[in-house]
Design a protein around this motif. Structure first.
Motif, PDB file in Angstrom:
ATOM      1  N   ASP A 203       0.812  -1.213   0.000  1.00  0.00           N
ATOM      2  CA  ASP A 203       0.000   0.000   0.000  1.00  0.00           C
ATOM      3  C   ASP A 203       0.853   1.275   0.000  1.00  0.00           C
ATOM      4  N   SER A 253      -4.810   3.186  -8.224  1.00  0.00           N
ATOM      5  CA  SER A 253      -4.945   1.833  -8.770  1.00  0.00           C
ATOM      6  C   SER A 253      -3.791   1.503  -9.702  1.00  0.00           C
ATOM      7  N   ASP A 259      -4.631  -5.157  -3.011  1.00  0.00           N
ATOM      8  CA  ASP A 259      -5.922  -5.556  -3.584  1.00  0.00           C
ATOM      9  C   ASP A 259      -7.021  -4.540  -3.304  1.00  0.00           C
ATOM     10  N   LEU A 260      -6.757  -3.646  -2.346  1.00  0.00           N
ATOM     11  CA  LEU A 260      -7.778  -2.695  -1.907  1.00  0.00           C
ATOM     12  C   LEU A 260      -7.172  -1.299  -1.862  1.00  0.00           C
ATOM     13  N   VAL A 262      -7.418   1.957   0.046  1.00  0.00           N
ATOM     14  CA  VAL A 262      -7.955   2.399   1.339  1.00  0.00           C
ATOM     15  C   VAL A 262      -7.558   3.851   1.533  1.00  0.00           C
ATOM     16  N   ALA A 291     -12.918   2.637   1.223  1.00  0.00           N
ATOM     17  CA  ALA A 291     -12.170   1.462   0.769  1.00  0.00           C
ATOM     18  C   ALA A 291     -12.892   0.829  -0.409  1.00  0.00           C
ATOM     19  N   PRO A 293     -12.225  -1.871  -4.058  1.00  0.00           N
ATOM     20  CA  PRO A 293     -11.295  -2.810  -4.684  1.00  0.00           C
ATOM     21  C   PRO A 293     -10.386  -2.107  -5.689  1.00  0.00           C
ATOM     22  N   ARG A 294      -9.125  -2.513  -5.697  1.00  0.00           N
ATOM     23  CA  ARG A 294      -8.198  -1.960  -6.683  1.00  0.00           C
ATOM     24  C   ARG A 294      -8.385  -2.695  -8.005  1.00  0.00           C
TER      25      ARG A 294
END
Length: 429
Positions: A203, A253, A259-260, A262, A291, A293-294
């Motif tokens: 992240d 992204s 995967d997320l 935030v 939050a 999804p990426r």
């Protein structure tokens, strides 16, 4: 400095929160503002206006100290002479930047710095305020108050008493919000859960960081594109704030590996106060988390839909107040050292965030007969791996301010990143 009889003011839990963030090297806990005028400011009138604001914000001339019994702000005898400086320059932009990135010292004071950066044409104010004193909304209120005082003294040179009521310096506590909630609303606060997401190096933005090299980068979105963004969002039942976060999601992204996505979203909790109630100039900001999804290659429309769904569910929620309830409880019941150890567990923000400080009103930034030509407010300067973009709007021009301690390579990367983010916004037709 002039020796005066010392008065003490209690430190609030929000003050300690920002102090701890500074100690933990999340950010330098200072707020920054620049106001460019179309002429020369009277430094004497400015000092007079600054002195007048001490009545509303006495912490400006205080020093912060800790003891076994708690934390206090103690008057230290600082004056406007210590706060207001003038700097003549041939390079306005560079001089404003250098004035903005200077560090204050909460344990010495004062908690405010104003540099009048003067070139051959006009003056620009570079203003730094300790975030422990107030948040972005409070900082904006302070700037309006300062301009109001200056204008009064400019219009009425012999005036000895200002004809308007100052904000009450006693209204700094979070309890001014809680005391206006119903029993049912307070029950909702008590039963709310603190939001938290596990984050790792996946992240992190690809930034090295350099705590000895702070910088502020500005990017602007002009009037026509601002209107296009607002209209585009409105047609889809979204807000301009949703649109800001949607573009941010698109850029992140492409840059992150998790995967997320935030995001930390500061929210102004003055919204929970009655309309006729005026709080003091203080910290009344909490946080919600967006939050989603990426998705590599996500479109702006897809991101806007995702962000809107998340944010709509949180609008009107009292959940953001839970953080302050827990911070206040820890601060009031535990020894200070123990409370400070608990604060990062309670107030755990995501690594990446965006704060929309909002619209700066041109008329409210008027200095006597001087008009503001440009203005922006930005938050604290982050340390890696924490990152934030601050947005303010003046005359329908949005300024994206990126504040970071980093290398020259970091600065170049962030410049490209924010330009890429802006590139996701809809363009004027």
């Amino acid at each position: 400095m002039t020796e005066i009889k010392q008065r003490n003011y209690p430190a609030e839990s929000a003050d300690i929160k920002h102090y701890v963030s500074g100690q933990k090297k999340r950010n330098d806990h200072y707020l920054h503002a620049s106001i460019e005028y179309n002429g020369r400011v009277s430094v004497d009138l400015l000092k007079k206006a600054v002195t007048a604001t001490f009545q509303a914000v006495p912490l400006i001339v205080c020093r912060f100290s800790e003891s076994e019994t708690g934390a206090v702000w103690s008057e230290a005898g600082w004056t406007a002479e210590d706060i207001v400086k003038i700097f003549e320059t041939d390079n306005r932009e560079e001089s404003v930047h250098e004035s903005l990135i200077r560090k204050l010292d909460e344990q010495v004071g004062p908690q405010l710095s104003i540099t009048v950066v003067r070139d051959k044409n006009a003056d620009t104010l570079a203003i730094v305020m300790n975030h422990m004193v107030c948040d972005g909304g409070g900082f904006r209120d302070y700037l309006y108050l300062l301009c109001k005082c200056y204008s009064q003294f400019s219009d009425y040179p012999d005036m000895t008493a200002l004809p308007f009521e100052m904000p009450d310096p006693g209204r700094r506590s979070i309890h001014q919000v809680f005391s206006h909630l119903t029993e049912k609303q307070m029950q909702e606060v008590h039963q709310a859960h603190l939001q938290s997401f596990s984050q790792s190096e996946r992240d992190y933005l690809p930034l090295s960081g350099d705590e000895h090299h702070p910088f502020i980068i500005k990017h602007k979105v002009g009037v026509s594109q601002f209107n296009a963004i607002k209209d585009y969002a409105k047609k889809r039942g979204a807000t301009i704030n949703d649109a800001l976060f949607a573009a941010y999601v698109c850029a992140l992204s492409a840059a992150l590996k998790g995967d997320l996505i935030v995001l930390d979203c500061p929210v102004n909790i003055r919204a929970f106060l009655p309309k006729d109630y005026i709080p003091g100039i203080c910290n009344l900001t909490s946080n919600i988390i967006c939050a989603v999804p990426r998705k590599v290659g996500i479109t702006f429309d897809e991101a806007l839909h995702q962000v809107k769904n998340v944010m709509d569910k949180q609008k009107g929620s009292l959940e953001p107040l839970k953080v302050y309830w827990e911070l206040e409880k820890a601060y009031q019941t535990l020894p200070l050292d123990e409370a400070k150890r608990e604060f990062p567990k309670i107030y755990s923000i995501p690594l990446n965030g965006m704060t929309n400080i909002g619209i700066l009103d041109k008329e409210s930034l008027r200095f006597g007969n001087l008009d503001a030509e440009d203005a922006f407010i930005s938050g604290s300067i982050k340390y890696a791996p924490y990152f934030q973009i601050a947005v303010t709007t003046f005359n329908k021009v949005m300024t994206f301010s990126t504040n970071f301690h980093g290398t020259e390579q970091d600065r170049k990367w962030l410049d490209r990143f924010v330009n890429q983010m802006i590139g996701y916004f809809p363009n004027p037709e």
